[in-house]
Design a protein around this motif. Structure first.
Motif, PDB file in Angstrom:
ATOM      1  N   LEU A   7      36.094 -12.804  79.376  1.00 24.65           N
ATOM      2  CA  LEU A   7      36.648 -11.503  79.734  1.00 24.65           C
ATOM      3  C   LEU A   7      36.089 -10.469  78.768  1.00 24.65           C
ATOM      4  O   LEU A   7      36.026 -10.704  77.558  1.00 24.65           O
ATOM      5  N   LYS A   8      35.656  -9.360  79.341  1.00 23.63           N
ATOM      6  CA  LYS A   8      35.143  -8.311  78.473  1.00 23.63           C
ATOM      7  C   LYS A   8      35.847  -7.013  78.852  1.00 23.63           C
ATOM      8  O   LYS A   8      35.683  -6.515  79.967  1.00 23.63           O
ATOM      9  N   VAL A   9      36.659  -6.515  77.950  1.00 27.27           N
ATOM     10  CA  VAL A   9      37.315  -5.229  78.165  1.00 27.27           C
ATOM     11  C   VAL A   9      36.509  -4.220  77.377  1.00 27.27           C
ATOM     12  O   VAL A   9      36.279  -4.388  76.185  1.00 27.27           O
ATOM     13  N   ASP A  10      36.025  -3.185  78.084  1.00 26.39           N
ATOM     14  CA  ASP A  10      35.118  -2.263  77.428  1.00 26.39           C
ATOM     15  C   ASP A  10      35.634  -0.836  77.551  1.00 26.39           C
ATOM     16  O   ASP A  10      35.766  -0.321  78.660  1.00 26.39           O
ATOM     17  N   ASP A  11      35.937  -0.216  76.436  1.00 24.45           N
ATOM     18  CA  ASP A  11      36.334   1.188  76.377  1.00 24.45           C
ATOM     19  C   ASP A  11      37.446   1.517  77.375  1.00 24.45           C
ATOM     20  O   ASP A  11      37.414   2.541  78.049  1.00 24.45           O
ATOM     21  N   LEU A  12      38.413   0.640  77.500  1.00 23.79           N
ATOM     22  CA  LEU A  12      39.485   0.841  78.477  1.00 23.79           C
ATOM     23  C   LEU A  12      40.348   2.030  78.095  1.00 23.79           C
ATOM     24  O   LEU A  12      40.777   2.157  76.949  1.00 23.79           O
ATOM     25  N   GLY A  13      40.563   2.904  79.067  1.00 22.70           N
ATOM     26  CA  GLY A  13      41.458   4.031  78.843  1.00 22.70           C
ATOM     27  C   GLY A  13      42.473   4.098  79.965  1.00 22.70           C
ATOM     28  O   GLY A  13      42.112   4.018  81.139  1.00 22.70           O
ATOM     29  N   VAL A  14      43.742   4.201  79.632  1.00 21.59           N
ATOM     30  CA  VAL A  14      44.775   4.352  80.659  1.00 21.59           C
ATOM     31  C   VAL A  14      45.616   5.568  80.306  1.00 21.59           C
ATOM     32  O   VAL A  14      46.070   5.712  79.167  1.00 21.59           O
ATOM     33  N   GLN A  15      45.785   6.447  81.288  1.00 25.36           N
ATOM     34  CA  GLN A  15      46.586   7.649  81.068  1.00 25.36           C
ATOM     35  C   GLN A  15      47.827   7.607  81.933  1.00 25.36           C
ATOM     36  O   GLN A  15      47.822   7.008  83.001  1.00 25.36           O
ATOM     37  N   PHE A  16      48.857   8.246  81.477  1.00 27.17           N
ATOM     38  CA  PHE A  16      50.030   8.441  82.322  1.00 27.17           C
ATOM     39  C   PHE A  16      50.276   9.936  82.441  1.00 27.17           C
ATOM     40  O   PHE A  16      50.318  10.644  81.440  1.00 27.17           O
ATOM     41  N   HIS A  17      50.423  10.391  83.668  1.00 33.62           N
ATOM     42  CA  HIS A  17      50.661  11.810  83.879  1.00 33.62           C
ATOM     43  C   HIS A  17      52.142  12.052  84.057  1.00 33.62           C
ATOM     44  O   HIS A  17      52.817  11.319  84.764  1.00 33.62           O
ATOM     45  N   SER A  18      52.646  13.062  83.381  1.00 32.21           N
ATOM     46  CA  SER A  18      54.051  13.416  83.539  1.00 32.21           C
ATOM     47  C   SER A  18      54.143  14.931  83.479  1.00 32.21           C
ATOM     48  O   SER A  18      53.192  15.599  83.067  1.00 32.21           O
ATOM     49  N   PRO A  19      55.283  15.488  83.874  1.00 31.10           N
ATOM     50  CA  PRO A  19      55.414  16.941  83.827  1.00 31.10           C
ATOM     51  C   PRO A  19      55.210  17.502  82.418  1.00 31.10           C
ATOM     52  O   PRO A  19      54.805  18.642  82.246  1.00 31.10           O
ATOM     53  N   GLY A  21      53.038  16.505  80.297  1.00 37.13           N
ATOM     54  CA  GLY A  21      51.642  16.453  79.895  1.00 37.13           C
ATOM     55  C   GLY A  21      51.078  15.065  80.134  1.00 37.13           C
ATOM     56  O   GLY A  21      51.756  14.202  80.694  1.00 37.13           O
ATOM     57  N   THR A  22      49.848  14.865  79.714  1.00 37.54           N
ATOM     58  CA  THR A  22      49.197  13.577  79.907  1.00 37.54           C
ATOM     59  C   THR A  22      49.251  12.793  78.613  1.00 37.54           C
ATOM     60  O   THR A  22      48.921  13.314  77.555  1.00 37.54           O
ATOM     61  N   SER A  23      49.693  11.533  78.724  1.00 33.83           N
ATOM     62  CA  SER A  23      49.658  10.739  77.500  1.00 33.83           C
ATOM     63  C   SER A  23      48.656   9.611  77.659  1.00 33.83           C
ATOM     64  O   SER A  23      48.608   8.945  78.695  1.00 33.83           O
ATOM     65  N   GLN A  24      47.850   9.446  76.633  1.00 26.83           N
ATOM     66  CA  GLN A  24      46.796   8.445  76.637  1.00 26.83           C
ATOM     67  C   GLN A  24      47.388   7.164  76.068  1.00 26.83           C
ATOM     68  O   GLN A  24      47.370   6.949  74.860  1.00 26.83           O
ATOM     69  N   ALA A  25      47.939   6.300  76.955  1.00 24.13           N
ATOM     70  CA  ALA A  25      48.627   5.102  76.479  1.00 24.13           C
ATOM     71  C   ALA A  25      47.646   4.101  75.892  1.00 24.13           C
ATOM     72  O   ALA A  25      47.938   3.422  74.913  1.00 24.13           O
ATOM     73  N   VAL A  26      46.483   3.991  76.519  1.00 24.02           N
ATOM     74  CA  VAL A  26      45.441   3.115  75.995  1.00 24.02           C
ATOM     75  C   VAL A  26      44.192   3.969  75.867  1.00 24.02           C
ATOM     76  O   VAL A  26      43.823   4.682  76.797  1.00 24.02           O
ATOM     77  N   ASP A  27      43.551   3.920  74.691  1.00 23.58           N
ATOM     78  CA  ASP A  27      42.499   4.875  74.391  1.00 23.58           C
ATOM     79  C   ASP A  27      41.283   4.152  73.816  1.00 23.58           C
ATOM     80  O   ASP A  27      41.218   3.865  72.628  1.00 23.58           O
ATOM     81  N   GLY A  28      40.356   3.810  74.685  1.00 22.09           N
ATOM     82  CA  GLY A  28      39.111   3.206  74.206  1.00 22.09           C
ATOM     83  C   GLY A  28      39.285   1.837  73.598  1.00 22.09           C
ATOM     84  O   GLY A  28      38.776   1.563  72.513  1.00 22.09           O
ATOM     85  N   VAL A  29      40.011   0.961  74.309  1.00 23.37           N
ATOM     86  CA  VAL A  29      40.197  -0.390  73.793  1.00 23.37           C
ATOM     87  C   VAL A  29      39.067  -1.298  74.280  1.00 23.37           C
ATOM     88  O   VAL A  29      38.771  -1.327  75.469  1.00 23.37           O
ATOM     89  N   SER A  30      38.420  -1.978  73.372  1.00 26.76           N
ATOM     90  CA  SER A  30      37.357  -2.920  73.730  1.00 26.76           C
ATOM     91  C   SER A  30      37.599  -4.240  73.025  1.00 26.76           C
ATOM     92  O   SER A  30      37.880  -4.262  71.841  1.00 26.76           O
ATOM     93  N   PHE A  31      37.505  -5.312  73.765  1.00 29.23           N
ATOM     94  CA  PHE A  31      37.483  -6.635  73.132  1.00 29.23           C
ATOM     95  C   PHE A  31      36.892  -7.633  74.106  1.00 29.23           C
ATOM     96  O   PHE A  31      36.796  -7.381  75.309  1.00 29.23           O
ATOM     97  N   THR A  32      36.462  -8.747  73.571  1.00 29.86           N
ATOM     98  CA  THR A  32      35.854  -9.792  74.379  1.00 29.86           C
ATOM     99  C   THR A  32      36.606 -11.081  74.115  1.00 29.86           C
ATOM    100  O   THR A  32      37.023 -11.326  72.991  1.00 29.86           O
TER     101      THR A  32
END
Lengths: 395, 449
Positions: A7-19, A21-32
């Protein structure tokens, strides 16, 4: 296998949008992850470890979530690679439970309270191992979509099941027997003493440890290559926790499953993980072999986290707490998120995002104490005090 | 000496709270008429003394009764049996023990008067109204879930100020001044006065709970899992705060937790609870390094630790928690204990439960079980063959070691005679240490496997 990653996770970014503002819950996570390996993902509440875990199976609800960047690549047996984040739903469904499966934190909530344990496990086999079950029952496997297949998949309505039992009694019996045998052996594998009795029970009739065993049986039913365990023992007592962890470990040894182990408890990491990745505010701050990271943590956050755990020799009232609280991630500025709580923080830490730096074989740390001023294009005074050579332990 | 070991061991101690044989039994009601069919023994005969100025740790797994015991001490749950004394001095303690040992009919008039006076002033349930009010003010609780224990519709000023108003300690603007003082004490400030609980993080909410508990200058605080909902870094802050408060204000703590690392750090003495009873009591370090009850050792071995200590063989708990309606005879741990022998109280129920899981096919052939006692029974089977199988299963079960003679099938009937064992009690083993393990009581040390 020619290449040695699963498994290769590369620069994973996950955002959540809410009234708000936007929160970057996962920000550039990479691992193998390598096959058969155990990687622990450690962090406190809200650091994004569960969102990372869910992203691997594309389970983050969209909206409000959004995969803003990166990829999650899973290596197939034939050497080809599937990107889970962009693959069609049909492909991802086939991967879930079959190649990558997940154990959730609260077994009381993750099991369906309205179905018996046996029925829930039968669904897994019906979905992913239909051919095998039908073959064992001596039934034809050729007609997809027929009543037989629907019944085996546990998707048929009440009436068609009854009619099937009435008119094709032998087939119904053979199917039930084959399915029950599979389910019972899956349950017996997790150390449940009397699987046939448990199969007929509803989740509320079982204890927490037993429910977690059922979850594990369900997750490992199809021999997945990767098991994502999201705090599998947090809801359990210590004595049960020890047994469940031992069980997961034994099953891993026997089947060679890779495990991504999500936890907030660093003391579990030592015994059960080969490598550990410490997360803080959506980023991996430190990664490396677990014994090395626990012995000589390099990132100030990892150091603080380890010092905060009460030990036998800590004088009472002198625990080293990390000052302050986790920052809000809603529209967070581009900086080191730990800077506000860090004893080493300098000016450079507030204007730049730290990148993972290799500090020794297999060890990555995201901290400016390991960077040089030229790399950031700032003057030397603005840099935090550089870390000493690796190997100098805590205290 | 009376049978109340732990009370004996600390006779000469000024105590905040003393429990004697405290029981909390909840009735189980069944059927249309809600007939009582049994009792859940949540707390079943606990003797405990909480010495003034110290921290007593109460550890155990979920469902062992530790929270119920905490609620009994706080006066939130009325015990169904036993005595609960508050604020006895060492002398009064001795009087209580002495008079209790005399049967009520044989007490001298002097003793009777003294007993009545002590009850009026110190015994929960018999106290005068003023004394009870004083008890309430002196004994405060910090609960585990700070979400549930703070009223979401009240401001911090009202939450922390309420005890002051209820006990008429302060009124009007005085309240606000006192609340700010309390908030500063726990690391918050005047800027937090007009906020609602949801505006705080978990650690801050727990600080508010602590401030509320301290509002009336109590001498005794019950901490019911105060940090188990918090992250380690925040937990460290709260634990440091609690220690600081204890040193400054001379507080006594009852620290209820399931986290052994935390209790080892915080407590002077610990009581290990299992299934409604105290399994072991002693100074924290001694209990950790040299446990005198298999359950304490299992807890210690199961607790993941960062330290590189070699504990040798790790003991593990097998099976599941027994039914608290009908707890095991003898030692309550024996069906799950790694070092159980014939001494430990195997009963007919244990033998049959083993058959039920190990050989369900045989178990189904049971027609009737005639118990003369818990240790003596005849099991009637539906046919001869299954009776022979039953006898074999029972002889090979863990309970088989306690059979006075091997179970033999006689026609359809299997008779069982097991060694009769009295229920385990917490007894002193050596100075400061008590254990309820029957084998430890006999040998003086923890049996080895």
């Amino acid at each position: 296998m020619t290449e040695d990653w699963l498994l290769k996770v590369d620069d994973l970014g996950v955002q959540f949008h809410s009234p708000r503002g936007t929160s970057q819950a996962v920000d550039g996570v990479s691992f193998t992850m390598k096959p058969h390996e155990t990687l622990a993902l450690v962090g406190e509440t809200g650091c994004g470890k569960s969102v990372t875990a869910r992203s691997i199976l594309r389970l983050v609800a969209q909206p409000p979530g959004e995969y803003s960047s990166g990829s999650v690549q899973l290596r197939n047996d034939d050497g080809s690679v599937t990107d889970i984040l962009s693959a069609p739903e049909r492909v991802v469904r086939n991967i879930r439970g079959n190649r990558v499966s997940m154990i959730f934190q609260d077994p009381g909530k993750a099991l369906n309270p309205a179905l018996t344990v046996g029925r829930q496990l039968a669904e897994v086999f019906g979905e992913h191992r239909l051919g095998m079950v039908l073959e064992k029952a001596g039934l034809p496997t050729s007609r997809p979509g027929g009543t037989l297949v629907k019944i085996a998949q546990q998707r048929a309505g009440w009436l068609s099941v009854r009619l099937f039992q009435l008119f094709r009694r032998d087939a119904a019996r053979a199917l039930k027997k084959a399915m029950d045998d599979e389910v019972a052996s899956a349950l017996a594998d997790t150390g449940i003493a009397n699987p046939r009795k448990i199969m007929g029970s509803y989740p509320h009739e079982l204890s927490g440890g037993m429910k977690q065993r059922v979850m594990i049986a369900q997750a490992l039913a199809c021999d997945p290559d990767l098991l994502v365990a999201d705090e599998p023992t947090t809801a359990l007592d210590v004595t049960i926790q020890a047994r469940i962890l031992r069980l997961i470990h034994d099953l891993q040894q026997r089947r060679g499953t890779a495990i991504l182990y999500i936890t907030h408890d660093l003391s579990l990491v030592k015994e059960f993980a080969d490598r550990v990745a410490v997360m803080y505010a959506g980023r991996i701050v430190e990664m490396g072999p677990s014994d090395q990271v626990l012995k000589s943590p390099q990132h100030p956050y990892t150091q603080g986290l380890l010092a905060a755990i009460p030990r036998a020799d800590t004088p009472r009232g002198e625990l080293e707490a990390i000052a302050g609280t986790v920052p809000q991630l809603v529209d967070a500025p581009p900086q080191c998120h730990f800077a506000s709580r860090c004893a080493f923080a300098a000016q450079a830490c507030h204007g730049h995002i730290p990148q993972p730096t290799v500090v020794s074989e297999g060890r990555l740390v995201s901290c400016f104490r390991f960077s040089r001023a030229e790399e950031l294009d700032v003057s030397a005074e603005e840099m935090p005090q550089p870390a000493e050579a690796i190997g100098g332990g805590r205290r | 000496m009376t049978s109340t070991s732990q009370a004996d061991a600390s006779v000469a101690v000024d105590s905040v709270v003393t429990l004697h044989d405290v029981q909390v039994h909840y009735p189980v009601k069944e059927g249309l008429l809600q007939r009582v069919s049994g009792h859940v023994r949540a707390v079943d005969g606990v003797d405990l003394t909480i010495p003034r100025g110290q921290t007593l740790g109460l550890v155990g797994e979920s469902g062992c009764g530790k929270t119920t015991l905490g609620r009994v001490v706080a006066g939130l749950v009325a015990p169904t049996g036993g005595e609960l004394w508050f604020g006895l001095t060492a002398d009064q303690h001795e009087h209580v023990n002495r008079i209790r040992a005399i049967a009520p009919g044989e007490r001298s008039a002097e003793d009777q008067a003294l007993w009545r006076q002590l009850e009026r002033e110190h015994r929960l349930g018999s106290m005068t109204k003023e004394r009870h009010r004083e008890y309430r003010r002196n004994c405060q609780v910090v609960f585990q879930d700070s979400f549930a224990s703070l009223n979401p519709r009240q401001l911090v000023r009202d939450i922390v100020g309420r005890p002051l108003r209820v006990h008429r300690e302060a009124s009007g603007s005085e309240v606000d001044a006192r609340v700010v003082e309390l908030l500063e004490r726990v690391g918050l400030g005047a800027q937090h006065l007009l906020r609602y609980p949801h505006q705080f993080s978990g650690g801050q909410r727990q600080r508010i709970s602590i401030a509320r508990a301290l509002a009336l200058n109590p001498e005794f605080v019950i901490l019911d899992e105060p940090t188990s909902a918090l992250d380690v870094s925040v937990q460290a802050q709260i634990l440091n705060l609690l220690v600081e408060l204890q040193q400054d204000l001379g507080l006594t703590y009852l620290f209820i937790t399931h986290d052994l690392g935390v209790v080892q750090h915080m407590a002077d003495d610990i009581a290990v609870m299992y299934l409604g009873q105290i399994a072991e009591y002693g100074p924290t370090d001694q209990v950790f390094f040299d446990p005198l009850h298999p359950y304490s050792r299992i807890l210690r071995d199961s607790n993941p630790s960062l330290e590189d200590e070699e504990v040798g063989e790790r003991w593990e708990l097998s099976g599941t928690v027994p039914n608290p309606i009908n707890p095991p005879r003898g030692c309550r741990l024996h069906p799950r204990c790694p070092v159980a022998t014939d001494l430990c109280g195997w009963s007919v129920t244990d033998a049959l439960e083993h058959v039920e899981t190990a050989a369900p096919a045989v178990f189904e052939h049971i027609d009737a079980v005639n118990r003369s006692t818990d240790f003596l029974a005849e099991v009637a089977m539906s046919d001869d063959a299954s009776a022979a199988l039953m006898a074999r299963e029972i002889n090979s079960s863990p309970a088989g070691v306690a059979l006075t003679q091997p179970a033999i099938s006689n026609g359809k009937v299997v008779s069982l005679t097991l060694r009769q064992v009295d229920d385990a009690e917490l007894l002193p083993i050596r100075e400061l240490r008590s254990s309820a393990c029957l084998r430890t009581q006999q040998q003086g040390v923890l049996p080895s496997s």
